[in-house]
Enzyme design. Structure first.
Site, short mmCIF file in Angstrom:
data_model
loop_
_atom_site.label_atom_id
_atom_site.label_comp_id
_atom_site.label_asym_id
_atom_site.label_seq_id
_atom_site.Cartn_x
_atom_site.Cartn_y
_atom_site.Cartn_z
N ARG A 1 0.83 -1.21 0.00
CA ARG A 1 0.00 0.00 0.00
C ARG A 1 0.87 1.26 0.00
NH1 ARG A 1 -4.47 0.62 4.57
NH2 ARG A 1 -2.62 0.98 5.83
N GLU B 1 -16.19 6.22 5.85
CA GLU B 1 -15.41 5.52 6.88
C GLU B 1 -15.39 6.40 8.12
OE1 GLU B 1 -11.29 5.09 5.69
OE2 GLU B 1 -11.17 7.13 4.94
N LYS C 1 -2.74 6.93 1.31
CA LYS C 1 -2.50 7.19 2.74
C LYS C 1 -1.42 8.26 2.81
CE LYS C 1 -2.09 4.65 7.08
NZ LYS C 1 -3.22 5.26 7.79
N1 PXG Z 1 -9.20 4.78 7.23
C1 PXG Z 1 -8.29 5.73 7.49
C2 PXG Z 1 -8.55 7.12 7.08
C3 PXG Z 1 -7.11 5.38 8.15
O1 PXG Z 1 -6.20 6.32 8.41
C4 PXG Z 1 -7.88 3.09 8.27
C5 PXG Z 1 -9.02 3.49 7.60
C6 PXG Z 1 -7.71 1.65 8.62
O2 PXG Z 1 -6.70 1.05 7.79
P1 PXG Z 1 -5.75 -0.12 8.31
O3 PXG Z 1 -4.91 -0.43 7.15
O4 PXG Z 1 -4.98 0.42 9.47
O5 PXG Z 1 -6.63 -1.24 8.70
C7 PXG Z 1 -6.90 4.05 8.56
C8 PXG Z 1 -5.65 3.66 9.27
C9 PXG Z 1 -2.64 6.65 13.66
C10 PXG Z 1 -2.98 5.50 12.81
O6 PXG Z 1 -1.50 6.77 14.07
C11 PXG Z 1 -3.96 5.59 11.85
C12 PXG Z 1 -4.24 4.51 11.06
C13 PXG Z 1 -3.57 3.33 11.22
C14 PXG Z 1 -2.59 3.25 12.19
C15 PXG Z 1 -2.29 4.34 12.99
O7 PXG Z 1 -3.52 7.47 13.93
N2 PXG Z 1 -5.21 4.66 10.14
#
Ligand code: PXG
Length: 289
Positions: free
Chosen positions: A50, A182, A149
């Site tokens: 990703r 989301e 991301k």
């Molecule tokens: N939507 C958004 C906007 C995110 O930022 C997810 C969904 C979930 O994706 P994953 O791949 O983690 O299942 C995210 C993930 C943080 C932090 O430090 C944020 C995320 C992941 C890990 C840490 O705030 N966001």
């Protein structure tokens, strides 16, 4: 603490980006948040894939191969003597001159932080969290693909502020059409009549790594799972609702906009998925070595 910084492991104090780094000046860059459990990195390849896709989408050439990046993650964890924790992997456009153009940035900045993470309190997994709908809409594909991301999290941060001001655990974000996209840092799922549904990526969701794991787990359980546009109505009237994310893992949501979801308690399918997820995190992943 040792930080991987542009090819070297250095003490935290030496790991500093320039004030001319476009990651800081413009939010120009991409990142990943990755978890490791019991000496193994969970879904490392998915996160690396990703990261490279996000970088490609913003025309950022990462100056190392994906394999080397994976090794950098593993090396950083090992150098810090950790077995359970959280990795923040960041690639910025790099140092350049003032002005938007990435042309002034010859070399991307790459750093990896391996640290521990404060989990949500156990109480939240047992009792669930409350959601509110945010007025801030999820950014449109035509503005910046929510698939990327990127270091541009202001859209989500604005929504997070709203959620916090409303005393909610998370904020639900809708897209410009009013469909559920989301939450501010998590994907969202509902269960009704034994079927699991989550918004399609095209509705404005990040292609979450944890989201993909839930698809695998549901199929293993023999529970139907599909992507379909959802409105707030679908959450108000769901039997169960849960969120997924690297930080949150799988967490039940029991209320939206002061309306209890079903009986306002975490549901059985959510709890079963959570158990299965925890088992996977304990038993699979890339060994730190
Ligand atoms: N939507 C958004 C906007 C995110 O930022 C997810 C969904 C979930 O994706 P994953 O791949 O983690 O299942 C995210 C993930 C943080 C932090 O430090 C944020 C995320 C992941 C890990 C840490 O705030 N966001």
């Amino acid at each position: 603490m040792k930080i991987y910084f542009n090819g070297q492991l250095v003490p935290k104090e030496q790991a500093a980006v320039s004030v001319f780094d476009h990651g800081l000046l413009y939010g120009d860059g991409v990142f990943e948040g990755i978890r490791f459990y019991a000496g193994r990195v969970f879904r490392l390849d998915d996160h690396i894939d990703r990261l490279y896709r996000s970088a490609r989408a913003i025309a950022l050439a990462i100056p190392m191969a994906p394999d080397e990046m994976s090794l950098a993650v593993l090396d950083t964890i090992r150098a810090n003597g950790l077995t359970d924790g959280y990795v923040r992997l960041v690639v910025t456009r790099g140092e350049g001159s003032l002005g938007l153009s990435p042309k002034s940035c010859p070399r991307p900045t790459v750093f990896v932080i391996a640290s521990t993470i404060t989990l949500y309190p156990d109480e939240m997994y047992q009792n669930g969290l409350k959601l509110v709908t945010c007025a801030t809409r999820r950014i449109a594909h035509g503005a910046l693909s929510p698939m990327v991301k990127s270091l541009n999290y202001l859209n989500n941060i604005m929504a997070k502020i709203e959620a916090e001001q409303a005393g909610a655990g998370e904020g639900l974000m809708l897209n410009e059409q009013g469909y559920v996209a989301e939450c501010t840092g998590d994907n969202v799922f509902v269960i009704r009549d034994g079927r699991i549904t989550t918004p399609p990526i095209a509705a404005g969701a990040l292609a979450g790594v944890t989201r993909a794991v839930v698809f695998e787990l549901a199929r293993a359980l023999g529970v139907e799972i599909r992507e379909e546009n959802l409105t707030r109505y679908d959450i108000y009237t769901a039997d169960e609702c849960f969120l997924t994310g690297t930080a949150a893992e799988i967490i039940p949501a029991v209320e939206l906009d002061s309306r209890p979801i079903h009986d306002g308690k975490p549901g059985p399918v959510t709890l079963r998925l959570t158990e299965m997820f925890r088992e996977l995190t304990r038993t699979t992943g890339t060994p730190i070595g």
